[in-house]
Design a protein around this motif. Structure first.
Motif, PDB file in Angstrom:
ATOM      1  N   PRO A 287      22.420  -3.528  44.499  1.00  0.00           N
ATOM      2  CA  PRO A 287      23.375  -2.381  44.979  1.00  0.00           C
ATOM      3  C   PRO A 287      22.821  -1.263  45.261  1.00  0.00           C
ATOM      4  N   THR A 288      23.313  -0.253  45.745  1.00  0.00           N
ATOM      5  CA  THR A 288      22.692   1.119  45.885  1.00  0.00           C
ATOM      6  C   THR A 288      23.117   1.821  44.627  1.00  0.00           C
ATOM      7  N   PHE A 289      22.438   3.128  44.289  1.00  0.00           N
ATOM      8  CA  PHE A 289      22.551   3.854  43.295  1.00  0.00           C
ATOM      9  C   PHE A 289      22.742   5.244  43.704  1.00  0.00           C
ATOM     10  N   ALA A 290      23.107   5.492  44.620  1.00  0.00           N
ATOM     11  CA  ALA A 290      23.379   6.865  45.361  1.00  0.00           C
ATOM     12  C   ALA A 290      23.937   8.102  44.363  1.00  0.00           C
ATOM     13  N   ASN A 291      24.898   7.602  43.357  1.00  0.00           N
ATOM     14  CA  ASN A 291      25.415   8.584  42.429  1.00  0.00           C
ATOM     15  C   ASN A 291      24.690   8.715  41.056  1.00  0.00           C
ATOM     16  N   LEU A 292      23.507   8.087  40.910  1.00  0.00           N
ATOM     17  CA  LEU A 292      22.723   8.423  39.883  1.00  0.00           C
ATOM     18  C   LEU A 292      21.623   9.251  39.713  1.00  0.00           C
ATOM     19  N   ASN A 293      22.215  10.650  39.795  1.00  0.00           N
ATOM     20  CA  ASN A 293      21.417  11.646  40.379  1.00  0.00           C
ATOM     21  C   ASN A 293      20.702  12.248  39.468  1.00  0.00           C
TER      22      ASN A 293
ATOM     23  N   SER B  16      21.172   6.337  29.093  1.00  0.00           N
ATOM     24  CA  SER B  16      20.075   5.418  29.429  1.00  0.00           C
ATOM     25  C   SER B  16      21.012   3.752  28.985  1.00  0.00           C
ATOM     26  N   GLN B  17      20.418   2.838  30.009  1.00  0.00           N
ATOM     27  CA  GLN B  17      21.104   1.707  29.882  1.00  0.00           C
ATOM     28  C   GLN B  17      19.766   0.617  29.881  1.00  0.00           C
ATOM     29  N   SER B  18      19.292  -0.014  28.918  1.00  0.00           N
ATOM     30  CA  SER B  18      18.468  -0.886  28.754  1.00  0.00           C
ATOM     31  C   SER B  18      18.640  -2.190  28.502  1.00  0.00           C
ATOM     32  N   LEU B  19      18.637  -3.040  29.385  1.00  0.00           N
ATOM     33  CA  LEU B  19      18.966  -4.576  29.461  1.00  0.00           C
ATOM     34  C   LEU B  19      18.042  -5.499  29.659  1.00  0.00           C
ATOM     35  N   GLN B  20      16.608  -5.335  29.520  1.00  0.00           N
ATOM     36  CA  GLN B  20      15.692  -5.783  29.754  1.00  0.00           C
ATOM     37  C   GLN B  20      15.398  -7.058  28.898  1.00  0.00           C
ATOM     38  N   ASN B  21      14.710  -8.136  29.218  1.00  0.00           N
ATOM     39  CA  ASN B  21      14.262  -9.260  28.607  1.00  0.00           C
ATOM     40  C   ASN B  21      15.652 -10.136  28.006  1.00  0.00           C
ATOM     41  N   ASN B  22      16.614 -10.347  28.806  1.00  0.00           N
ATOM     42  CA  ASN B  22      17.651 -11.044  28.671  1.00  0.00           C
ATOM     43  C   ASN B  22      17.854 -12.030  29.432  1.00  0.00           C
ATOM     44  N   ARG B  23      18.843 -12.900  29.463  1.00  0.00           N
ATOM     45  CA  ARG B  23      19.069 -13.797  30.658  1.00  0.00           C
ATOM     46  C   ARG B  23      20.296 -13.779  31.281  1.00  0.00           C
ATOM     47  N   LEU B  24      20.601 -12.425  31.865  1.00  0.00           N
ATOM     48  CA  LEU B  24      21.724 -12.055  32.594  1.00  0.00           C
ATOM     49  C   LEU B  24      21.450 -12.571  33.997  1.00  0.00           C
ATOM     50  N   THR B  25      22.694 -12.887  34.529  1.00  0.00           N
ATOM     51  CA  THR B  25      22.527 -13.799  35.728  1.00  0.00           C
ATOM     52  C   THR B  25      23.749 -12.986  36.781  1.00  0.00           C
ATOM     53  N   GLY B  26      23.952 -13.605  37.768  1.00  0.00           N
ATOM     54  CA  GLY B  26      24.869 -12.910  38.534  1.00  0.00           C
ATOM     55  C   GLY B  26      24.497 -11.552  39.282  1.00  0.00           C
ATOM     56  N   PRO B  27      25.362 -11.081  39.969  1.00  0.00           N
ATOM     57  CA  PRO B  27      24.864  -9.854  40.845  1.00  0.00           C
ATOM     58  C   PRO B  27      24.873  -8.642  39.690  1.00  0.00           C
ATOM     59  N   ILE B  28      24.091  -7.822  40.172  1.00  0.00           N
ATOM     60  CA  ILE B  28      24.129  -6.400  39.510  1.00  0.00           C
ATOM     61  C   ILE B  28      25.352  -5.668  39.866  1.00  0.00           C
ATOM     62  N   PRO B  29      26.095  -5.421  39.048  1.00  0.00           N
ATOM     63  CA  PRO B  29      27.558  -4.838  39.316  1.00  0.00           C
ATOM     64  C   PRO B  29      27.344  -3.390  40.267  1.00  0.00           C
ATOM     65  N   THR B  30      28.135  -3.444  41.261  1.00  0.00           N
ATOM     66  CA  THR B  30      28.055  -2.243  42.435  1.00  0.00           C
ATOM     67  C   THR B  30      28.900  -1.144  41.579  1.00  0.00           C
ATOM     68  N   SER B  31      29.608  -1.330  40.483  1.00  0.00           N
ATOM     69  CA  SER B  31      29.978  -0.178  39.233  1.00  0.00           C
ATOM     70  C   SER B  31      29.152   0.482  38.745  1.00  0.00           C
ATOM     71  N   ILE B  32      27.877   0.060  38.642  1.00  0.00           N
ATOM     72  CA  ILE B  32      26.883   0.832  38.038  1.00  0.00           C
ATOM     73  C   ILE B  32      26.537   1.975  38.538  1.00  0.00           C
ATOM     74  N   ASN B  33      26.931   2.175  39.882  1.00  0.00           N
ATOM     75  CA  ASN B  33      26.704   3.370  40.515  1.00  0.00           C
ATOM     76  C   ASN B  33      27.681   4.527  40.090  1.00  0.00           C
ATOM     77  N   ASN B  34      28.730   4.099  39.352  1.00  0.00           N
ATOM     78  CA  ASN B  34      29.468   5.122  38.735  1.00  0.00           C
ATOM     79  C   ASN B  34      29.094   5.832  37.470  1.00  0.00           C
ATOM     80  N   ALA B  35      27.753   5.338  36.996  1.00  0.00           N
ATOM     81  CA  ALA B  35      27.405   5.771  35.530  1.00  0.00           C
ATOM     82  C   ALA B  35      26.375   7.078  35.997  1.00  0.00           C
TER      83      ALA B  35
END
Length: 194
Positions: free
Chosen positions: A44-50, A7-26
């Motif tokens: 981005p797309t999330f096609a590999n997050l099965n 799991s990845q929980s990054l809520q309630n921060n001040r993150l900016t910029g693009p959501i990395p497309t490499s997140i699809n590798n997780a």
């Protein structure tokens, strides 16, 4: 101390910029929560997050989108365990793709209120037979409420208010005994939606 992150929980921060497309590798992620940040690029797309069961990207985002950028929803059709999608309060302004009907049969909650999505509600939404809550209020949806919503026999909450929906309320919707809460749309005094 090995093991993979699921799991990845990054809520309630001040993150900016693009959501990395490499997140699809997780590909082992089961939960992805990115809400309450300030991402600035298309989703981005999330096609590999099965293995994904929960996808939350809601509240206070600065994501720009268009019709073709809503394809991230199509990419989530590869996640057969998905029970929750929440993309609320994002300025997406796209059109719900017909592929929404190909999302996981285990999907129970779909929230996309306050996103500025436009166009009609795809009739394929009736394929999501385990949906217990559908919240599309406060958008720019038009056309009629598809009669296929009557296929959602487990639906306990339906929120479609504050859109530009027109036509009659489908009879199948009125016959749904599971609905505890509903806000189909504002009705005029003629019984029609407006």
């Amino acid at each position: 101390m090995g093991g993979a992150y699921t799991s990845q929980s990054l809520q309630n921060n001040r993150l900016t910029g693009p959501i990395p497309t490499s997140i699809n590798n997780a590909s082992l992620f089961q939960v992805l929560i990115l809400q309450s940040n300030s991402f600035s690029a298309p989703i981005p797309t999330f096609a590999n997050l099965n293995l994904l069961s929960m996808f939350v990207l809601s509240d206070k985002q600065s994501i720009k989108s268009s019709t073709h950028d809503m394809q991230f929803l199509t990419s989530l059709t590869n996640s057969p365990y998905l029970n929750i999608i929440d993309i609320s309060n994002n300025p997406l302004r796209g059109v719900l793709p017909n592929s929404i009907g190909n999302l996981s049969q285990s999907l129970e909650l779909f929230r996309a209120y306050g996103t500025g999505i436009r166009g009609s509600i795809p009739s394929q939404i009736g394929n999501l037979i385990n949906l217990t809550a559908l919240n599309l209020r406060d958008n720019q949806l038009n056309g009629s409420i598809p009669s296929t919503i009557g296929n959602l026999k487990k639906l306990g909450g339906l929120f479609l208010a504050h859109n530009q929906l027109q036509g009659s309320i489908p009879i199948d919707l009125c016959m749904m005994s599971s609905l505890a809460e509903q806000q189909p749309a504002e009705r005029s005094n003629t019984g029609m939606l407006g």
